[in-house]
Write a protein that holds these residues in place. Structure first.
Motif, PDB file in Angstrom:
ATOM      1  N   MET A  68       0.821  -1.187   0.000  1.00  0.00           N
ATOM      2  CA  MET A  68       0.000   0.000   0.000  1.00  0.00           C
ATOM      3  C   MET A  68       0.867   1.253   0.000  1.00  0.00           C
ATOM      4  SD  MET A  68      -3.142   1.046   2.476  1.00  0.00           S
ATOM      5  CE  MET A  68      -4.314  -0.037   1.725  1.00  0.00           C
ATOM      6  N   LEU A  69       1.970   1.182   0.681  1.00  0.00           N
ATOM      7  CA  LEU A  69       2.855   2.342   0.685  1.00  0.00           C
ATOM      8  C   LEU A  69       3.521   2.534  -0.671  1.00  0.00           C
ATOM      9  CD1 LEU A  69       4.455   2.148   4.229  1.00  0.00           C
ATOM     10  CD2 LEU A  69       2.655   3.654   3.415  1.00  0.00           C
ATOM     11  N   GLY A  70       3.563   1.490  -1.465  1.00  0.00           N
ATOM     12  CA  GLY A  70       4.069   1.620  -2.828  1.00  0.00           C
ATOM     13  C   GLY A  70       3.197   2.553  -3.658  1.00  0.00           C
ATOM     14  N   TRP A  71       1.879   2.504  -3.428  1.00  0.00           N
ATOM     15  CA  TRP A  71       0.967   3.415  -4.116  1.00  0.00           C
ATOM     16  C   TRP A  71       1.225   4.851  -3.699  1.00  0.00           C
ATOM     17  CZ3 TRP A  71      -1.815   2.340  -8.210  1.00  0.00           C
ATOM     18  CH2 TRP A  71      -2.143   1.018  -8.475  1.00  0.00           C
ATOM     19  N   VAL A  72       1.527   5.048  -2.420  1.00  0.00           N
ATOM     20  CA  VAL A  72       1.817   6.393  -1.929  1.00  0.00           C
ATOM     21  C   VAL A  72       3.036   6.965  -2.639  1.00  0.00           C
ATOM     22  CG1 VAL A  72       2.513   7.730   0.090  1.00  0.00           C
ATOM     23  CG2 VAL A  72       0.755   5.982   0.311  1.00  0.00           C
ATOM     24  N   VAL A  73       4.073   6.156  -2.746  1.00  0.00           N
ATOM     25  CA  VAL A  73       5.294   6.600  -3.416  1.00  0.00           C
ATOM     26  C   VAL A  73       5.024   6.881  -4.890  1.00  0.00           C
ATOM     27  CG1 VAL A  73       7.622   5.895  -4.070  1.00  0.00           C
ATOM     28  CG2 VAL A  73       6.786   5.432  -1.773  1.00  0.00           C
TER      29      VAL A  73
ATOM     30  N   LYS B 278      -1.738  11.356   0.176  1.00  0.00           N
ATOM     31  CA  LYS B 278      -1.981  11.580   1.606  1.00  0.00           C
ATOM     32  C   LYS B 278      -3.099  10.687   2.111  1.00  0.00           C
ATOM     33  CE  LYS B 278      -2.529  16.058   1.724  1.00  0.00           C
ATOM     34  NZ  LYS B 278      -2.668  17.456   2.172  1.00  0.00           N
ATOM     35  N   PHE B 279      -4.162  10.549   1.327  1.00  0.00           N
ATOM     36  CA  PHE B 279      -5.292   9.715   1.729  1.00  0.00           C
ATOM     37  C   PHE B 279      -4.867   8.260   1.901  1.00  0.00           C
ATOM     38  CE2 PHE B 279      -9.040   7.153   0.525  1.00  0.00           C
ATOM     39  CZ  PHE B 279      -9.888   7.536   1.548  1.00  0.00           C
ATOM     40  N   ILE B 280      -4.150   7.722   0.923  1.00  0.00           N
ATOM     41  CA  ILE B 280      -3.692   6.330   0.996  1.00  0.00           C
ATOM     42  C   ILE B 280      -2.709   6.155   2.145  1.00  0.00           C
ATOM     43  CG2 ILE B 280      -2.445   4.512  -0.227  1.00  0.00           C
ATOM     44  CD1 ILE B 280      -3.638   5.607  -2.817  1.00  0.00           C
ATOM     45  N   PHE B 281      -1.837   7.143   2.384  1.00  0.00           N
ATOM     46  CA  PHE B 281      -0.881   7.052   3.480  1.00  0.00           C
ATOM     47  C   PHE B 281      -1.598   6.965   4.824  1.00  0.00           C
ATOM     48  CE2 PHE B 281       1.648   9.179   6.764  1.00  0.00           C
ATOM     49  CZ  PHE B 281       2.738   8.332   6.794  1.00  0.00           C
ATOM     50  N   PHE B 282      -2.618   7.803   5.030  1.00  0.00           N
ATOM     51  CA  PHE B 282      -3.335   7.767   6.301  1.00  0.00           C
ATOM     52  C   PHE B 282      -4.128   6.475   6.473  1.00  0.00           C
ATOM     53  CE2 PHE B 282      -2.814  12.490   6.156  1.00  0.00           C
ATOM     54  CZ  PHE B 282      -1.969  12.546   7.253  1.00  0.00           C
ATOM     55  N   ILE B 283      -4.646   5.924   5.381  1.00  0.00           N
ATOM     56  CA  ILE B 283      -5.303   4.618   5.462  1.00  0.00           C
ATOM     57  C   ILE B 283      -4.294   3.555   5.883  1.00  0.00           C
ATOM     58  CG2 ILE B 283      -6.355   2.774   4.088  1.00  0.00           C
ATOM     59  CD1 ILE B 283      -7.827   4.911   2.538  1.00  0.00           C
ATOM     60  N   ALA B 284      -3.089   3.600   5.317  1.00  0.00           N
ATOM     61  CA  ALA B 284      -2.043   2.631   5.671  1.00  0.00           C
ATOM     62  C   ALA B 284      -1.658   2.767   7.141  1.00  0.00           C
ATOM     63  CB  ALA B 284      -0.822   2.822   4.778  1.00  0.00           C
ATOM     64  N   VAL B 285      -1.555   3.995   7.643  1.00  0.00           N
ATOM     65  CA  VAL B 285      -1.216   4.202   9.051  1.00  0.00           C
ATOM     66  C   VAL B 285      -2.308   3.650   9.958  1.00  0.00           C
ATOM     67  CG1 VAL B 285      -0.865   5.973  10.821  1.00  0.00           C
ATOM     68  CG2 VAL B 285       0.306   6.156   8.635  1.00  0.00           C
ATOM     69  N   VAL B 286      -3.568   3.909   9.619  1.00  0.00           N
ATOM     70  CA  VAL B 286      -4.683   3.402  10.426  1.00  0.00           C
ATOM     71  C   VAL B 286      -4.698   1.882  10.425  1.00  0.00           C
ATOM     72  CG1 VAL B 286      -7.199   3.250  10.540  1.00  0.00           C
ATOM     73  CG2 VAL B 286      -6.108   5.460  10.210  1.00  0.00           C
ATOM     74  N   LEU B 287      -4.515   1.267   9.256  1.00  0.00           N
ATOM     75  CA  LEU B 287      -4.481  -0.197   9.192  1.00  0.00           C
ATOM     76  C   LEU B 287      -3.323  -0.773   9.999  1.00  0.00           C
ATOM     77  CD1 LEU B 287      -5.417  -0.854   5.463  1.00  0.00           C
ATOM     78  CD2 LEU B 287      -6.823  -1.233   7.489  1.00  0.00           C
ATOM     79  N   PHE B 288      -2.182  -0.102   9.965  1.00  0.00           N
ATOM     80  CA  PHE B 288      -1.050  -0.552  10.767  1.00  0.00           C
ATOM     81  C   PHE B 288      -1.364  -0.492  12.254  1.00  0.00           C
ATOM     82  CE2 PHE B 288       2.627   0.726  13.336  1.00  0.00           C
ATOM     83  CZ  PHE B 288       3.373  -0.429  13.248  1.00  0.00           C
TER      84      PHE B 288
END
Length: 57
Positions: free
Chosen positions: A1-6, A32-42
């Motif tokens: 998922m962080l790959g999409w952010v990059v 930013k949206f995908i990054f915050f989703i990744a943080v919440v899932l983590f």
């Protein structure tokens, strides 16, 4: 998922350099949206892992 952010961040940087402000802004917002989703899932995964505890194998 962080790959999409990059990926979206790189697209935004290239679009910004080339002068496409609308595309750059949209890409940054998506990143930013995908990054915050990744943080919440983590965080959810970390809490669930702590609650379940360690199991012996």
């Amino acid at each position: 998922m962080l790959g999409w952010v990059v990926t979206f961040l790189i697209v935004a940087l290239i679009a910004g350099i080339l002068g496409f402000g609308g595309i750059a802004g949209a890409s940054i917002e998506i990143a930013k949206f995908i990054f915050f989703i990744a943080v919440v899932l983590f965080l959810v995964s970390a809490v669930v892992g702590l609650v379940r505890g360690r199991t012996r194998v």
